[in-house]
Scaffold this motif. Structure first.
Motif, PDB file in Angstrom:
ATOM      1  N   MET A  29      -0.280  -1.221  -4.735  1.00  0.00           N
ATOM      2  CA  MET A  29       0.563  -1.719  -5.990  1.00  0.00           C
ATOM      3  C   MET A  29       1.196  -2.986  -5.614  1.00  0.00           C
ATOM      4  SD  MET A  29       2.365   2.077  -6.677  1.00  0.00           S
ATOM      5  CE  MET A  29       2.287   1.960  -8.281  1.00  0.00           C
ATOM      6  N   VAL A  30       2.143  -3.467  -6.424  1.00  0.00           N
ATOM      7  CA  VAL A  30       2.803  -4.773  -6.568  1.00  0.00           C
ATOM      8  C   VAL A  30       4.235  -4.580  -6.665  1.00  0.00           C
ATOM      9  CG1 VAL A  30       2.738  -7.160  -7.192  1.00  0.00           C
ATOM     10  CG2 VAL A  30       0.608  -6.041  -6.814  1.00  0.00           C
ATOM     11  N   ALA A  31       5.219  -4.954  -5.887  1.00  0.00           N
ATOM     12  CA  ALA A  31       6.528  -4.914  -6.296  1.00  0.00           C
ATOM     13  C   ALA A  31       6.895  -6.145  -7.546  1.00  0.00           C
ATOM     14  CB  ALA A  31       7.364  -5.776  -5.147  1.00  0.00           C
ATOM     15  N   GLN A  32       7.091  -5.130  -8.608  1.00  0.00           N
ATOM     16  CA  GLN A  32       7.447  -6.300  -9.896  1.00  0.00           C
ATOM     17  C   GLN A  32       8.666  -6.185 -10.555  1.00  0.00           C
ATOM     18  OE1 GLN A  32       4.119  -4.174 -12.156  1.00  0.00           O
ATOM     19  NE2 GLN A  32       2.953  -5.898 -11.751  1.00  0.00           N
ATOM     20  N   ASP A  33       9.539  -5.282  -9.993  1.00  0.00           N
ATOM     21  CA  ASP A  33      11.089  -5.465 -10.567  1.00  0.00           C
ATOM     22  C   ASP A  33      11.833  -4.584  -9.625  1.00  0.00           C
ATOM     23  OD1 ASP A  33      11.177  -2.821 -11.219  1.00  0.00           O
ATOM     24  OD2 ASP A  33      10.292  -3.267 -13.411  1.00  0.00           O
ATOM     25  N   TRP A  86       0.816  -1.153  -0.191  1.00  0.00           N
ATOM     26  CA  TRP A  86      -0.026   0.084  -0.184  1.00  0.00           C
ATOM     27  C   TRP A  86       0.908   1.226  -0.063  1.00  0.00           C
ATOM     28  CZ3 TRP A  86      -4.769   1.223  -1.248  1.00  0.00           C
ATOM     29  CH2 TRP A  86      -5.273   2.580  -0.911  1.00  0.00           C
ATOM     30  N   LEU A  87       0.792   2.020  -0.940  1.00  0.00           N
ATOM     31  CA  LEU A  87       1.655   3.230  -1.225  1.00  0.00           C
ATOM     32  C   LEU A  87       0.854   4.495  -1.095  1.00  0.00           C
ATOM     33  CD1 LEU A  87       4.369   4.712  -2.264  1.00  0.00           C
ATOM     34  CD2 LEU A  87       3.259   4.570  -4.508  1.00  0.00           C
ATOM     35  N   SER A  88       1.381   5.300   0.080  1.00  0.00           N
ATOM     36  CA  SER A  88       0.769   6.755   0.233  1.00  0.00           C
ATOM     37  C   SER A  88       2.000   7.829  -0.224  1.00  0.00           C
ATOM     38  CB  SER A  88       0.449   6.682   1.814  1.00  0.00           C
ATOM     39  OG  SER A  88       0.039   7.979   2.163  1.00  0.00           O
ATOM     40  N   ALA A  89       1.781   8.531  -1.048  1.00  0.00           N
ATOM     41  CA  ALA A  89       2.922   9.501  -1.164  1.00  0.00           C
ATOM     42  C   ALA A  89       2.143  10.449  -2.181  1.00  0.00           C
ATOM     43  CB  ALA A  89       3.849   8.625  -2.343  1.00  0.00           C
ATOM     44  N   THR A  90       3.007  11.324  -2.844  1.00  0.00           N
ATOM     45  CA  THR A  90       2.354  12.381  -3.754  1.00  0.00           C
ATOM     46  C   THR A  90       2.986  12.232  -5.163  1.00  0.00           C
ATOM     47  OG1 THR A  90       3.917  13.962  -3.023  1.00  0.00           O
ATOM     48  CG2 THR A  90       1.908  14.098  -1.982  1.00  0.00           C
ATOM     49  N   TYR A  91       2.655  12.835  -6.039  1.00  0.00           N
ATOM     50  CA  TYR A  91       3.207  12.727  -7.396  1.00  0.00           C
ATOM     51  C   TYR A  91       3.160  14.317  -8.149  1.00  0.00           C
ATOM     52  CZ  TYR A  91      -1.247  12.013  -9.792  1.00  0.00           C
ATOM     53  OH  TYR A  91      -2.572  12.163 -10.398  1.00  0.00           O
ATOM     54  N   PRO A  92       4.096  14.626  -8.827  1.00  0.00           N
ATOM     55  CA  PRO A  92       4.011  15.745  -9.637  1.00  0.00           C
ATOM     56  C   PRO A  92       2.855  15.990 -10.586  1.00  0.00           C
ATOM     57  CG  PRO A  92       5.980  14.793 -10.006  1.00  0.00           C
ATOM     58  CD  PRO A  92       5.326  13.663  -9.339  1.00  0.00           C
ATOM     59  N   ASP A  93       2.191  17.087 -10.323  1.00  0.00           N
ATOM     60  CA  ASP A  93       1.079  17.398 -11.188  1.00  0.00           C
ATOM     61  C   ASP A  93       1.590  17.507 -12.756  1.00  0.00           C
ATOM     62  OD1 ASP A  93      -0.985  18.804 -12.707  1.00  0.00           O
ATOM     63  OD2 ASP A  93      -1.587  19.749 -11.008  1.00  0.00           O
ATOM     64  N   PRO A  94       1.165  16.783 -13.554  1.00  0.00           N
ATOM     65  CA  PRO A  94       1.766  16.623 -15.081  1.00  0.00           C
ATOM     66  C   PRO A  94       1.454  17.974 -15.993  1.00  0.00           C
ATOM     67  CG  PRO A  94      -0.064  15.168 -14.973  1.00  0.00           C
ATOM     68  CD  PRO A  94       0.137  15.771 -13.548  1.00  0.00           C
ATOM     69  N   THR A  95       0.427  18.908 -15.317  1.00  0.00           N
ATOM     70  CA  THR A  95      -0.224  19.773 -16.196  1.00  0.00           C
ATOM     71  C   THR A  95       0.496  21.325 -15.846  1.00  0.00           C
ATOM     72  OG1 THR A  95      -1.990  20.453 -14.449  1.00  0.00           O
ATOM     73  CG2 THR A  95      -2.482  18.962 -16.626  1.00  0.00           C
ATOM     74  N   SER A  96       1.318  21.322 -14.586  1.00  0.00           N
ATOM     75  CA  SER A  96       1.884  22.466 -14.176  1.00  0.00           C
ATOM     76  C   SER A  96       3.110  22.155 -13.238  1.00  0.00           C
ATOM     77  CB  SER A  96       0.754  23.118 -13.467  1.00  0.00           C
ATOM     78  OG  SER A  96       1.260  24.499 -12.604  1.00  0.00           O
ATOM     79  N   ARG A  97       3.917  22.740 -13.655  1.00  0.00           N
ATOM     80  CA  ARG A  97       5.440  22.593 -12.783  1.00  0.00           C
ATOM     81  C   ARG A  97       5.304  23.262 -11.250  1.00  0.00           C
ATOM     82  NH1 ARG A  97       9.934  20.397 -14.739  1.00  0.00           N
ATOM     83  NH2 ARG A  97       9.848  19.588 -16.782  1.00  0.00           N
ATOM     84  N   GLU A  98       4.393  24.277 -11.288  1.00  0.00           N
ATOM     85  CA  GLU A  98       4.405  25.246 -10.204  1.00  0.00           C
ATOM     86  C   GLU A  98       3.003  24.655  -9.005  1.00  0.00           C
ATOM     87  OE1 GLU A  98       4.134  26.653 -13.267  1.00  0.00           O
ATOM     88  OE2 GLU A  98       6.415  26.893 -13.053  1.00  0.00           O
ATOM     89  N   ALA A  99       2.323  23.764  -9.629  1.00  0.00           N
ATOM     90  CA  ALA A  99       1.051  23.122  -8.729  1.00  0.00           C
ATOM     91  C   ALA A  99       1.713  22.349  -7.742  1.00  0.00           C
ATOM     92  CB  ALA A  99       0.177  22.269  -9.706  1.00  0.00           C
ATOM     93  N   GLU A 100       0.921  22.214  -6.563  1.00  0.00           N
ATOM     94  CA  GLU A 100       1.344  21.517  -5.617  1.00  0.00           C
ATOM     95  C   GLU A 100       1.201  19.812  -6.014  1.00  0.00           C
ATOM     96  OE1 GLU A 100       1.980  21.952  -2.362  1.00  0.00           O
ATOM     97  OE2 GLU A 100       2.247  23.911  -2.917  1.00  0.00           O
ATOM     98  N   PRO A 101       2.058  19.001  -5.354  1.00  0.00           N
ATOM     99  CA  PRO A 101       2.026  17.393  -5.814  1.00  0.00           C
ATOM    100  C   PRO A 101       0.519  16.960  -5.557  1.00  0.00           C
ATOM    101  CG  PRO A 101       3.941  18.117  -4.468  1.00  0.00           C
ATOM    102  CD  PRO A 101       2.882  19.073  -4.425  1.00  0.00           C
ATOM    103  N   ARG A 145       5.345   6.816   2.033  1.00  0.00           N
ATOM    104  CA  ARG A 145       5.277   5.873   2.943  1.00  0.00           C
ATOM    105  C   ARG A 145       4.683   4.578   2.228  1.00  0.00           C
ATOM    106  NH1 ARG A 145       2.957   7.720   8.569  1.00  0.00           N
ATOM    107  NH2 ARG A 145       3.341   5.397   9.089  1.00  0.00           N
ATOM    108  N   TYR A 146       5.348   3.509   2.662  1.00  0.00           N
ATOM    109  CA  TYR A 146       4.466   2.275   2.159  1.00  0.00           C
ATOM    110  C   TYR A 146       4.391   1.045   3.329  1.00  0.00           C
ATOM    111  CZ  TYR A 146       9.021  -0.136   1.428  1.00  0.00           C
ATOM    112  OH  TYR A 146      10.387  -0.612   1.449  1.00  0.00           O
ATOM    113  N   TRP A 147       3.383   0.138   2.874  1.00  0.00           N
ATOM    114  CA  TRP A 147       3.231  -0.814   4.002  1.00  0.00           C
ATOM    115  C   TRP A 147       3.170  -2.209   3.191  1.00  0.00           C
ATOM    116  CZ3 TRP A 147       1.150   4.101   4.103  1.00  0.00           C
ATOM    117  CH2 TRP A 147       1.203   4.599   5.264  1.00  0.00           C
ATOM    118  N   LEU A 148       4.133  -3.056   3.565  1.00  0.00           N
ATOM    119  CA  LEU A 148       3.891  -4.551   3.123  1.00  0.00           C
ATOM    120  C   LEU A 148       2.588  -5.314   3.526  1.00  0.00           C
ATOM    121  CD1 LEU A 148       7.346  -5.709   3.761  1.00  0.00           C
ATOM    122  CD2 LEU A 148       6.678  -4.523   1.875  1.00  0.00           C
ATOM    123  N   LEU A 149       1.832  -5.795   2.551  1.00  0.00           N
ATOM    124  CA  LEU A 149       0.556  -6.422   3.056  1.00  0.00           C
ATOM    125  C   LEU A 149       0.880  -8.024   3.124  1.00  0.00           C
ATOM    126  CD1 LEU A 149      -1.816  -4.353   0.957  1.00  0.00           C
ATOM    127  CD2 LEU A 149      -1.240  -3.935   3.343  1.00  0.00           C
TER     128      LEU A 149
END
Length: 90
Positions: free
Chosen positions: A33-37, A11-26, A70-74
């Motif tokens: 998610m699943v650990a795949q590689d 379980w992932l809890s984070a933020t990501y960049p807004d693709p529409t604006s470099r000035e916008a808050e994440p 942060r992430y939690w292993l399930l």
């Protein structure tokens, strides 16, 4: 545990960049998610890499993604208990 095993649900809890604006808050990123590689971009401990897909928007997000989270292993309860026991010297 020093490494995340492949195929473990996370379980992932984070933020990501807004693709529409470099000035916008994440933007919030909370999802299963699943650990795949092991990923070539993953360097050091307690790091992860998210596959954002293909195309210009995915490239924009991935290129600026350096956000903390942060992430939690399930894990099944018996396995989690066994791991905790082994870490505590039991």
């Amino acid at each position: 545990m020093s490494h995340l095993a492949l195929h473990v649900p996370v379980w992932l809890s984070a933020t990501y960049p807004d693709p529409t604006s470099r000035e916008a808050e994440p933007l919030p990123l909370e999802r299963l998610m699943v650990a795949q590689d092991t990923g070539g971009a993953i360097r050091g401990e307690i790091r992860g890499d998210v596959f954002w897909g293909f195309g210009a928007e995915a490239e924009e997000i991935a290129g600026r993604m350096a956000n903390k989270g942060r992430y939690w292993l399930l894990l099944p309860t018996p396995l989690a208990a066994k791991l905790l026991e082994s870490q505590n010297g039991g």
